[in-house]
Design an enzyme around this catalytic site. Sequence first.
Site, PDB file in Angstrom:
ATOM      1  N   LYS A   9      18.182   2.410  -3.595  1.00 17.03           N
ATOM      2  CA  LYS A   9      18.143   1.067  -4.161  1.00 17.03           C
ATOM      3  C   LYS A   9      19.211   0.900  -5.256  1.00 17.03           C
ATOM      4  CE  LYS A   9      13.178   0.654  -3.106  1.00 17.03           C
ATOM      5  NZ  LYS A   9      11.828   0.382  -3.646  1.00 17.03           N
ATOM      6  N   TYR A  49      11.401  -7.192   3.331  1.00 15.12           N
ATOM      7  CA  TYR A  49      10.183  -7.122   2.506  1.00 15.12           C
ATOM      8  C   TYR A  49       9.223  -8.281   2.795  1.00 15.12           C
ATOM      9  CZ  TYR A  49      11.709  -3.225  -0.492  1.00 15.12           C
ATOM     10  OH  TYR A  49      12.067  -1.986  -0.991  1.00 15.12           O
ATOM     11  N   PHE A  57       4.831  -9.555  -7.548  1.00 14.64           N
ATOM     12  CA  PHE A  57       6.109  -8.894  -7.847  1.00 14.64           C
ATOM     13  C   PHE A  57       7.222  -9.280  -6.871  1.00 14.64           C
ATOM     14  CE2 PHE A  57       3.569  -5.975  -5.208  1.00 14.64           C
ATOM     15  CZ  PHE A  57       4.452  -5.708  -4.173  1.00 14.64           C
ATOM     16  N   ARG A  86       9.095   9.962   3.447  1.00 12.92           N
ATOM     17  CA  ARG A  86       8.101   9.452   2.491  1.00 12.92           C
ATOM     18  C   ARG A  86       7.557  10.583   1.614  1.00 12.92           C
ATOM     19  NH1 ARG A  86       7.280   3.822   1.923  1.00 12.92           N
ATOM     20  NH2 ARG A  86       5.133   4.287   1.354  1.00 12.92           N
ATOM     21  N   THR A  92       4.739   5.361  -4.537  1.00  8.23           N
ATOM     22  CA  THR A  92       5.446   4.173  -5.029  1.00  8.23           C
ATOM     23  C   THR A  92       5.596   4.157  -6.541  1.00  8.23           C
ATOM     24  OG1 THR A  92       4.445   2.988  -3.169  1.00  8.23           O
ATOM     25  CG2 THR A  92       5.446   1.646  -4.898  1.00  8.23           C
ATOM     26  N   ARG A 103      10.981  10.420  -6.577  1.00 11.45           N
ATOM     27  CA  ARG A 103      10.478   9.518  -7.613  1.00 11.45           C
ATOM     28  C   ARG A 103       9.842  10.303  -8.765  1.00 11.45           C
ATOM     29  NH1 ARG A 103       7.901   5.342  -3.132  1.00 11.45           N
ATOM     30  NH2 ARG A 103       9.664   3.896  -2.998  1.00 11.45           N
ATOM     31  N   HIS A 116      13.876   3.620  -0.821  1.00 10.77           N
ATOM     32  CA  HIS A 116      12.969   3.053   0.177  1.00 10.77           C
ATOM     33  C   HIS A 116      12.988   3.930   1.406  1.00 10.77           C
ATOM     34  CE1 HIS A 116      11.137   0.449   3.169  1.00 10.77           C
ATOM     35  NE2 HIS A 116      12.166   0.744   3.952  1.00 10.77           N
TER      36      HIS A 116
END
Length: 136
Positions: A9, A49, A57, A86, A92, A103, A116
């Site tokens: 991102k 999305y 959001f 993932r 998330t 993350r 993503h």
Amino acid sequence: MNRTLLIVKPDGVERGLVGEVLARLERKGLRLVVGRLEVIPRDLAAAHYAEHQGKPFYDDLLAFITRSPAFVAVVEGPKDTWRILRTLMGPTNPAEAPPGTIRGDLATETAENLVHGSDSAEAAAREIALFFPQLA
Ligand code: ATP
Ligand code: MG
């Protein structure tokens, strides 16, 4: 081979972490099929999305994902590639992402969580067709 969509991102590109993300995927055994750096057009971001339309959001998410170039790519592995990606990404919310995940190691905020990855085989097929129609 089995493919999924990866996006580093805008926060990841701005922070110079594209190489770090790709290195982690490659060490795991995933391979880059195709990739490009682009400011994601707003209509493409909205289609990508669409499931989040109407959520609190959503507007911020679209503004964020289109604010500067992202690195959009297709990666492949022998099987379960979307699930492997993932797992490498972590949850998330970076506050819940364990150390060792992208993350968990590199992000602090849900809104700017670096990467993503498609969340099912069906989503991978849909998202690859959206960003790379020549591969569909
Ligand atoms: P992504 O689809 O980007 O891979 P994800 O599948 O882990 O992320 P989703 O539930 O699909 O999570 O949410 C999409 C993105 O929307 C998140 O990655 C995050 O950037 C943003 N987002 C989700 N929930 C929130 C929230 N509560 N507050 C702010 N941003 C959020
Ligand atoms: Mg998602």
